[in-house]
Design an enzyme around this catalytic site. Sequence first.
Site, mmCIF file in Angstrom:
data_model
loop_
_atom_site.group_PDB
_atom_site.id
_atom_site.type_symbol
_atom_site.label_atom_id
_atom_site.label_comp_id
_atom_site.label_asym_id
_atom_site.label_seq_id
_atom_site.Cartn_x
_atom_site.Cartn_y
_atom_site.Cartn_z
ATOM 1 N N LYS A 297 -51.968 -23.976 -70.855
ATOM 2 C CA LYS A 297 -51.027 -23.758 -71.964
ATOM 3 C C LYS A 297 -51.639 -23.160 -73.230
ATOM 4 C CE LYS A 297 -47.280 -24.962 -70.095
ATOM 5 N NZ LYS A 297 -47.337 -23.805 -69.210
ATOM 6 N N TYR A 384 -44.696 -25.790 -66.284
ATOM 7 C CA TYR A 384 -45.825 -24.920 -65.950
ATOM 8 C C TYR A 384 -45.497 -23.455 -66.244
ATOM 9 C CZ TYR A 384 -50.154 -23.447 -63.763
ATOM 10 O OH TYR A 384 -51.405 -22.915 -63.552
HETATM 11 P P1 RFL Z 1 -59.152 -17.817 -80.498
HETATM 12 O O1 RFL Z 1 -59.101 -17.135 -79.190
HETATM 13 O O2 RFL Z 1 -60.138 -18.913 -80.670
HETATM 14 O O3 RFL Z 1 -59.427 -16.696 -81.587
HETATM 15 C C1 RFL Z 1 -59.738 -16.998 -82.918
HETATM 16 C C2 RFL Z 1 -60.567 -15.864 -83.494
HETATM 17 O O4 RFL Z 1 -60.846 -16.144 -84.856
HETATM 18 C C3 RFL Z 1 -62.202 -15.827 -85.116
HETATM 19 N N1 RFL Z 1 -62.644 -16.620 -86.290
HETATM 20 C C4 RFL Z 1 -62.794 -16.107 -87.529
HETATM 21 N N2 RFL Z 1 -62.576 -14.888 -88.024
HETATM 22 C C5 RFL Z 1 -62.818 -14.701 -89.340
HETATM 23 N N3 RFL Z 1 -63.273 -15.681 -90.175
HETATM 24 C C6 RFL Z 1 -63.509 -16.933 -89.704
HETATM 25 N N4 RFL Z 1 -63.957 -17.883 -90.514
HETATM 26 C C7 RFL Z 1 -63.259 -17.188 -88.330
HETATM 27 N N5 RFL Z 1 -63.363 -18.280 -87.545
HETATM 28 C C8 RFL Z 1 -62.985 -17.928 -86.324
HETATM 29 C C9 RFL Z 1 -62.916 -16.181 -83.833
HETATM 30 O O5 RFL Z 1 -64.162 -15.517 -83.724
HETATM 31 C C10 RFL Z 1 -61.906 -15.726 -82.793
HETATM 32 O O6 RFL Z 1 -62.125 -14.387 -82.389
HETATM 33 O O7 RFL Z 1 -57.735 -18.399 -80.919
HETATM 34 P P2 RFL Z 1 -56.244 -17.851 -80.573
HETATM 35 O O8 RFL Z 1 -56.138 -16.386 -80.830
HETATM 36 O O9 RFL Z 1 -55.309 -18.778 -81.240
HETATM 37 O O10 RFL Z 1 -56.102 -17.998 -78.993
HETATM 38 C C11 RFL Z 1 -56.040 -19.245 -78.388
HETATM 39 C C12 RFL Z 1 -56.723 -19.196 -77.034
HETATM 40 O O11 RFL Z 1 -57.958 -18.510 -77.124
HETATM 41 C C13 RFL Z 1 -56.967 -20.607 -76.516
HETATM 42 O O12 RFL Z 1 -55.819 -21.416 -76.665
HETATM 43 C C14 RFL Z 1 -57.333 -20.675 -75.050
HETATM 44 O O13 RFL Z 1 -58.356 -19.805 -74.694
HETATM 45 C C15 RFL Z 1 -57.743 -22.125 -74.780
HETATM 46 N N6 RFL Z 1 -58.597 -22.212 -73.638
HETATM 47 C C16 RFL Z 1 -58.021 -22.144 -72.428
HETATM 48 N N7 RFL Z 1 -56.673 -22.065 -72.350
HETATM 49 C C17 RFL Z 1 -56.087 -21.976 -71.169
HETATM 50 O O14 RFL Z 1 -54.859 -21.875 -71.116
HETATM 51 N N8 RFL Z 1 -56.851 -21.995 -70.016
HETATM 52 C C18 RFL Z 1 -58.225 -22.058 -70.057
HETATM 53 O O15 RFL Z 1 -58.901 -22.044 -69.052
HETATM 54 C C19 RFL Z 1 -58.849 -22.161 -71.288
HETATM 55 N N9 RFL Z 1 -60.202 -22.244 -71.368
HETATM 56 C C20 RFL Z 1 -59.995 -22.339 -73.770
HETATM 57 C C21 RFL Z 1 -60.787 -22.335 -72.618
HETATM 58 C C22 RFL Z 1 -60.610 -22.449 -75.032
HETATM 59 C C23 RFL Z 1 -61.989 -22.580 -75.169
HETATM 60 N N10 RFL Z 1 -62.550 -22.754 -76.494
HETATM 61 C C24 RFL Z 1 -61.749 -22.493 -77.676
HETATM 62 C C25 RFL Z 1 -63.754 -23.379 -76.781
HETATM 63 C C26 RFL Z 1 -62.173 -22.420 -72.716
HETATM 64 C C27 RFL Z 1 -62.790 -22.542 -73.983
HETATM 65 C C28 RFL Z 1 -64.297 -22.614 -74.014
HETATM 66 C C1 PHB Z 2 -58.440 -20.255 -65.429
HETATM 67 O O1 PHB Z 2 -59.412 -20.142 -66.177
HETATM 68 O O2 PHB Z 2 -58.207 -19.439 -64.527
HETATM 69 C C2 PHB Z 2 -57.525 -21.414 -65.602
HETATM 70 C C3 PHB Z 2 -57.869 -22.424 -66.460
HETATM 71 C C4 PHB Z 2 -57.005 -23.511 -66.612
HETATM 72 C C5 PHB Z 2 -55.840 -23.567 -65.872
HETATM 73 C C6 PHB Z 2 -55.505 -22.559 -65.005
HETATM 74 C C7 PHB Z 2 -56.357 -21.462 -64.867
HETATM 75 O O3 PHB Z 2 -55.022 -24.641 -65.975
#
Ligand code: RFL
Ligand code: PHB
Length: 393
Positions: A297, A384
């Site tokens: 999500k 989902y």
């Molecule tokens: P992002 O992608 O974190 O982007 C934020 C951007 O802001 C920049 N930033 C700054 N810029 C200027 N000044 C500052 N002081 C700043 N501080 C930060 C950062 O460098 C970055 O480029 O947030 P956004 O756009 O809201 O997107 C959200 C998604 O990225 C996030 O919800 C998901 O990726 C969460 N997440 C996952 N979600 C899934 O649905 N499935 C996954 O498998 C999944 N794996 C993850 C993840 C998040 C992770 N994080 C945050 C640690 C795995 C990881 C490792």
């Molecule tokens: C993925 O990284 O492909 C991913 C992560 C979390 C999910 C589903 C897919 O729940």
Amino acid sequence: MKTQVAIIGAGPSGLLLGQLLHHQGIDAVILERRSADYVLSRIRAGVLEQGTMELMREAKAGERMDAEGHIHEGVSFSINGLQRRIDFKKYAKGKTVMVYGQTEVTHDLMSARAKEGGVTVYEAENVQLHDIYTDKPRVTFTKDGKTVELECEYIAGCDGSHGVSRQSVPKGAMTTYERTYPFGWLGIMSRTPPADHELIYANHARGFALCSQRTPMLSRFYVQVPLEDKIEDWPDARFWDELKARIPQHTAEKLVTGPSIEKSIAPLHSSVSEPMRYGRLFLAGDAAHIVPPTGAKGLNLATGDVSILFRVLLKVFKENRTDLLDKYSELALHRVWKAERFSWWMTSMLHKFSDDPFAHRIQLAELDYYTTSEAGLTNIAENYVGLPYENVE
Ligand code: RFL
Ligand code: PHB
């Protein structure tokens, strides 16, 4: 420098908002702390809801996604080795999800923005927000050693969970509700075929596992690990053995393994900060809320916020509907809390929290019930694929 909307962060939220505003003739400048290459090197989410796909198309960045993304019409749960499929077409009124990596989404949005001449300042250091509770907010930052001031009308805080935007709100003006979980996800990417044609989420006495995928020759797998574990504790052979022990036997027997091309451990968190607005600052995506990845999500919730914020700002700039600024947080939070609930529930049902065999039996009974009753299947499928977006009148 002057713009209408200053966007902090060039993750999917900031880039998507920038594109949507640009196509409506609303000027925005994006300030990103990292380099473009660094942003693109982060491997994160992989599953897009229908709403996210539609927003990518509306942002005129959906062409490659439509050509290369893979539609999935269902997902499987493995309950102590027994596989049960949830049919989205049947239980979510024909809606589906798409497997297309966050890296690709970010790449497509960056290229669209560059092609159309949108301004993104990468490696903007020391970004600071000023006068956010006045009608003349400003952002300052350092670029190549020089301090630059950006005047704007509104600020979109799209800078993730460790960003500067939420931290700029005075103490007491926002409340944060949170949960931490006593485990993390060890994830690997490998140039091997997917374990199955759809994703498999596994509850096993040894702990949670997930078989995900990106393309026919690129796969993503996760296993639940103790928070103290380090990458060095998990050579590839140990990872594959543990994964195989947790997934259905017929899938484990045909699983093609190979060297990992990326390996990382992520802690799991739930959090929501309310309200998602302070004066002229609007938070979107991870800057406002975090979900554990179990429901896929995080990215989709971020794009949901962007959809609402974009439609509010559009009406503010085109029809002077400043009354809608007060509604943003409430509209966004309706959907946010439901996705928080689903992500928490998926995490609670699928992970090993203790060695208590009673607790495990209860999880198995609940999963058995949910994956055999029409009500249970509908509940999982509807959540989902993603709940509908709130209307901005
Ligand atoms: P992002 O992608 O974190 O982007 C934020 C951007 O802001 C920049 N930033 C700054 N810029 C200027 N000044 C500052 N002081 C700043 N501080 C930060 C950062 O460098 C970055 O480029 O947030 P956004 O756009 O809201 O997107 C959200 C998604 O990225 C996030 O919800 C998901 O990726 C969460 N997440 C996952 N979600 C899934 O649905 N499935 C996954 O498998 C999944 N794996 C993850 C993840 C998040 C992770 N994080 C945050 C640690 C795995 C990881 C490792
Ligand atoms: C993925 O990284 O492909 C991913 C992560 C979390 C999910 C589903 C897919 O729940």
